[in-house]
Design a protein around this motif. Structure first.
Motif, PDB file in Angstrom:
ATOM      1  N   GLN A  84      69.593  11.629 -55.433  1.00 38.56           N
ATOM      2  CA  GLN A  84      68.817  12.795 -54.994  1.00 38.56           C
ATOM      3  C   GLN A  84      68.287  12.628 -53.567  1.00 38.56           C
ATOM      4  N   ASP A  85      68.279  11.409 -53.054  1.00 34.94           N
ATOM      5  CA  ASP A  85      67.728  11.168 -51.719  1.00 34.94           C
ATOM      6  C   ASP A  85      68.805  10.921 -50.667  1.00 34.94           C
ATOM      7  N   THR A  86      70.065  11.268 -50.980  1.00 38.81           N
ATOM      8  CA  THR A  86      71.123  11.132 -49.974  1.00 38.81           C
ATOM      9  C   THR A  86      71.064  12.303 -48.989  1.00 38.81           C
ATOM     10  N   ASN A  87      71.427  12.029 -47.752  1.00 43.54           N
ATOM     11  CA  ASN A  87      71.465  13.111 -46.758  1.00 43.54           C
ATOM     12  C   ASN A  87      72.896  13.630 -46.615  1.00 43.54           C
ATOM     13  N   VAL A  88      73.097  14.577 -45.720  1.00 40.02           N
ATOM     14  CA  VAL A  88      74.412  15.218 -45.568  1.00 40.02           C
ATOM     15  C   VAL A  88      75.467  14.206 -45.131  1.00 40.02           C
ATOM     16  N   ALA A  89      75.106  13.306 -44.190  1.00 39.64           N
ATOM     17  CA  ALA A  89      76.076  12.323 -43.696  1.00 39.64           C
ATOM     18  C   ALA A  89      76.515  11.394 -44.822  1.00 39.64           C
ATOM     19  N   GLN A  90      75.561  10.940 -45.618  1.00 37.97           N
ATOM     20  CA  GLN A  90      75.903  10.053 -46.736  1.00 37.97           C
ATOM     21  C   GLN A  90      76.791  10.779 -47.752  1.00 37.97           C
ATOM     22  N   TYR A  91      76.492  12.050 -47.962  1.00 37.30           N
ATOM     23  CA  TYR A  91      77.271  12.879 -48.891  1.00 37.30           C
ATOM     24  C   TYR A  91      78.717  13.004 -48.409  1.00 37.30           C
ATOM     25  N   LEU A  92      78.915  13.317 -47.119  1.00 35.91           N
ATOM     26  CA  LEU A  92      80.271  13.482 -46.579  1.00 35.91           C
ATOM     27  C   LEU A  92      81.036  12.161 -46.638  1.00 35.91           C
ATOM     28  N   TRP A  93      80.350  11.080 -46.347  1.00 35.59           N
ATOM     29  CA  TRP A  93      80.944   9.737 -46.378  1.00 35.59           C
ATOM     30  C   TRP A  93      81.443   9.428 -47.794  1.00 35.59           C
ATOM     31  N   VAL A 126      68.522  17.579 -51.621  1.00 36.06           N
ATOM     32  CA  VAL A 126      68.542  17.551 -53.092  1.00 36.06           C
ATOM     33  C   VAL A 126      69.732  18.319 -53.652  1.00 36.06           C
ATOM     34  N   GLY A 127      70.304  19.232 -52.847  1.00 38.40           N
ATOM     35  CA  GLY A 127      71.476  19.991 -53.281  1.00 38.40           C
ATOM     36  C   GLY A 127      72.665  19.103 -53.609  1.00 38.40           C
ATOM     37  N   ASN A 128      72.711  17.882 -53.035  1.00 43.27           N
ATOM     38  CA  ASN A 128      73.817  16.967 -53.318  1.00 43.27           C
ATOM     39  C   ASN A 128      73.928  16.678 -54.814  1.00 43.27           C
ATOM     40  N   ILE A 129      72.773  16.417 -55.441  1.00 43.68           N
ATOM     41  CA  ILE A 129      72.802  16.087 -56.869  1.00 43.68           C
ATOM     42  C   ILE A 129      72.947  17.352 -57.722  1.00 43.68           C
ATOM     43  N   LEU A 130      72.434  18.478 -57.210  1.00 43.21           N
ATOM     44  CA  LEU A 130      72.496  19.716 -57.992  1.00 43.21           C
ATOM     45  C   LEU A 130      73.933  20.214 -58.154  1.00 43.21           C
ATOM     46  N   ARG A 131      74.773  19.908 -57.184  1.00 45.83           N
ATOM     47  CA  ARG A 131      76.169  20.402 -57.284  1.00 45.83           C
ATOM     48  C   ARG A 131      77.166  19.278 -57.558  1.00 45.83           C
ATOM     49  N   ALA A 164      57.733  24.204 -62.420  1.00 49.21           N
ATOM     50  CA  ALA A 164      57.500  25.204 -61.365  1.00 49.21           C
ATOM     51  C   ALA A 164      58.430  25.004 -60.170  1.00 49.21           C
ATOM     52  N   ASN A 165      59.100  23.851 -60.062  1.00 53.34           N
ATOM     53  CA  ASN A 165      60.029  23.621 -58.957  1.00 53.34           C
ATOM     54  C   ASN A 165      61.240  24.544 -59.080  1.00 53.34           C
ATOM     55  N   ALA A 166      61.677  25.084 -57.948  1.00 54.81           N
ATOM     56  CA  ALA A 166      62.759  26.068 -57.976  1.00 54.81           C
ATOM     57  C   ALA A 166      64.135  25.424 -58.121  1.00 54.81           C
ATOM     58  N   SER A 167      64.395  24.354 -57.368  1.00 56.76           N
ATOM     59  CA  SER A 167      65.745  23.768 -57.345  1.00 56.76           C
ATOM     60  C   SER A 167      65.786  22.518 -58.215  1.00 56.76           C
ATOM     61  N   ARG A 168      66.220  22.674 -59.440  1.00 61.51           N
ATOM     62  CA  ARG A 168      66.315  21.516 -60.327  1.00 61.51           C
ATOM     63  C   ARG A 168      67.322  21.784 -61.441  1.00 61.51           C
ATOM     64  N   LEU A 169      67.876  20.705 -61.970  1.00 64.93           N
ATOM     65  CA  LEU A 169      68.827  20.816 -63.070  1.00 64.93           C
ATOM     66  C   LEU A 169      68.101  21.022 -64.399  1.00 64.93           C
ATOM     67  N   GLY A 170      66.933  20.430 -64.510  1.00 62.52           N
ATOM     68  CA  GLY A 170      66.138  20.566 -65.729  1.00 62.52           C
ATOM     69  C   GLY A 170      66.467  19.500 -66.756  1.00 62.52           C
ATOM     70  N   LYS A 171      65.436  19.065 -67.478  1.00 58.58           N
ATOM     71  CA  LYS A 171      65.622  18.083 -68.541  1.00 58.58           C
ATOM     72  C   LYS A 171      64.434  18.165 -69.480  1.00 58.58           C
ATOM     73  N   SER A 172      64.604  17.658 -70.689  1.00 60.99           N
ATOM     74  CA  SER A 172      63.529  17.681 -71.683  1.00 60.99           C
ATOM     75  C   SER A 172      63.184  16.242 -72.058  1.00 60.99           C
ATOM     76  N   LEU A 173      62.147  15.719 -71.441  1.00 56.96           N
ATOM     77  CA  LEU A 173      61.761  14.331 -71.697  1.00 56.96           C
ATOM     78  C   LEU A 173      61.110  14.205 -73.077  1.00 56.96           C
ATOM     79  N   TRP A 174      61.410  13.099 -73.768  1.00 57.26           N
ATOM     80  CA  TRP A 174      60.792  12.848 -75.062  1.00 57.26           C
ATOM     81  C   TRP A 174      60.543  11.352 -75.205  1.00 57.26           C
ATOM     82  N   THR A 175      59.712  11.003 -76.147  1.00 56.91           N
ATOM     83  CA  THR A 175      59.359   9.595 -76.334  1.00 56.91           C
ATOM     84  C   THR A 175      59.132   9.301 -77.809  1.00 56.91           C
ATOM     85  N   GLU A 176      59.346   8.056 -78.177  1.00 55.85           N
ATOM     86  CA  GLU A 176      59.023   7.589 -79.522  1.00 55.85           C
ATOM     87  C   GLU A 176      57.631   6.971 -79.573  1.00 55.85           C
TER      88      GLU A 176
END
Length: 445
Positions: A84-93, A126-131, A164-176
């Motif tokens: 999620q913290d990669t930039n455009v250059a790292q993505y293209l590489w 963050v779009g790198n991980i979203l797509r 409330a965040n707009a750009s996210r894949l979403g997940k449902s965290l749970w715990t035992e």
């Protein structure tokens, strides 16, 4: 300019590919030209900067397919962490490295969490991980949703906030781990009331047998620690500040206090030595040694010795002028002690002395935090009737040395707390502009 070049390189933009409008938007239209000259000069001296490490690789692999094929044969398995913290250059590489004919399998695994993308200010996209699943069709997405550390109520609160965040894949965290204690949410009037309330709650927990070592106050910014430090001192609760000095031990605060001490006590040599060349005013070691020698010979303070040297030929003219200006400032400020209240006078001193300007011009990452600390110092003074009363209070606070071997309450920033666990955690300052801080809100992400 360095920041602009770095941002262009994070987006894999060479001088040839920077959009014309962007290139004209800096230094009266010279931005792109300066970037081009900078890259040419690096080439001449056979050097590259940090951004070039990936930018040159991309250029090399795009223009020399034989080299790309050679690297692809050797790098058959790719694992990327914190995607999620990669930039455009790292993505293209990465895309270049991962290219394979359709007949060949692609072995690429990216680990990341779109909800933890915090480096947008440093070029992270963050779009790198979203797509990811679009970039690599057929990829299997595995959601790691079980949490092993937090309880159900904490996960529920965290999930409702992050939703409330707009750009996210979403997940449902749970715990035992079960539901656990409910979160205790309180609205308080100001930082003073926060500190008093937390202090009372800490004492309540202690009476119930809870250990101080298992309690923590986690703040968003360093300047917030002052209120809690002073309250714990008042209550006699041992504490430690992790990840930095205690509030009144910070360098910028000590500098400001030295100005105030010299203001009310002109013969304070320690204060004089600390600030005589802060901010820099052309008074080096030689001038300081001369003032020191004269003070010792005359059996007087350094301030009085400095006043004598102004009228002599012993110092260089430039040093004499700087010293005269320094002493004149203090004379002027002392004349205003009765005209201005002590917080206003302190603000005037911080401005006139050049301390505020010094930190405003400082480009280091912690400069803005130091300015916040100075503002917090002025705010702290409003609780006292006089400057002398405030300085006496500081002396008591500074003398409160940490007792070794005792259990201590922990005070630190959330960033310093990453990975640490406590039974009881206090989270103060959840207010607009502090948590989240103003800069992250302004990013619009």
């Amino acid at each position: 300019m360095a920041g602009l070049i770095d941002r262009w390189k994070n987006r894999a933009l060479t001088p040839q590919t920077v959009p014309q409008a962007e290139g004209m938007s800096f230094a009266e239209g010279k931005g792109l030209s300066l970037y081009r000259q900078y890259q040419e000069r690096l080439l001449q001296i056979n050097a590259c900067d940090f951004g070039d490490l990936i930018l040159h690789m991309i250029t090399l692999m795009q223009n020399h397919r034989d080299i790309l094929a050679s690297i692809q044969r050797r790098a058959r398995f790719l694992l990327v962490d914190e995607y999620q913290d990669t930039n455009v250059a790292q993505y293209l590489w990465l895309r270049l490295l991962a290219q394979r004919p359709e007949t060949e399998p692609r072995h690429i695994c990216c680990v990341g969490d779109d909800d933890q993308s915090i480096y947008g200010w440093r070029g992270a996209e963050v779009g790198n991980i979203l797509r990811f699943d679009q970039d690599f069709p057929g990829a299997k997405v595995i959601r790691l949703e079980q949490n092993y550390r937090s309880t159900g109520h904490i996960l529920g609160a965290a999930s409702s906030l992050i939703a409330a965040n707009a750009s996210r894949l979403g997940k449902s965290l749970w715990t035992e781990a079960g539901a656990g204690e409910k979160i205790d949410l309180r609205g308080l009037w100001d930082a003073n009331e926060e500190a008093r309330t937390v202090g009372d709650l800490v004492e309540d927990r202690q009476r119930q047998g809870d250990s101080l070592s298992e309690m923590a106050i986690l703040v968003r910014a360093g300047f917030q620690t002052r209120e809690f430090e002073e309250r714990m001192i008042t209550l006699g609760i041992p504490y430690r500040v992790i990840g930095g000095p205690r509030f009144y031990e910070r360098a910028e605060i000590r500098d400001a206090l030295a100005y105030l001490r010299l203001l009310v006590q002109p013969d304070d040599d320690l204060a004089f030595e600390r600030i005589i060349n802060l901010p820099k005013r052309g008074l080096g070691t030689a001038a300081l040694q001369m003032i020191n020698r004269l003070a010792r010979a005359e059996g007087t303070s350094m301030s009085r010795a400095a006043a004598q040297l102004i009228g002599s030929e012993d110092l260089r003219p430039q040093a004499r002028r700087a010293l005269a200006h320094f002493l004149e400032d203090f004379k002027r400020w002392r004349e205003q002690i009765d005209q201005l209240d002590h917080p206003s006078l302190t603000e005037l001193i911080l401005e006139d002395s050049g301390i505020v300007e010094m930190w405003q011009k400082d480009k280091s990452p912690d400069a803005s935090g130091r300015l916040e600390n100075l503002r917090e110092l002025v705010g702290a003074m409003r609780e006292f009737d006089s400057l002398n009363g405030f300085l006496e209070h500081i002396s008591l606070v500074m003398d409160n040395q940490e007792a070794s071997g005792l259990e201590k309450l922990t005070i630190m920033t959330l960033h310093a707390a990453k990975g640490l666990e406590f039974d009881t955690v206090f989270l103060p300052g959840w207010e607009e502009g502090v948590f989240p801080n103003q800069r992250s809100m302004d990013e619009g992400g």
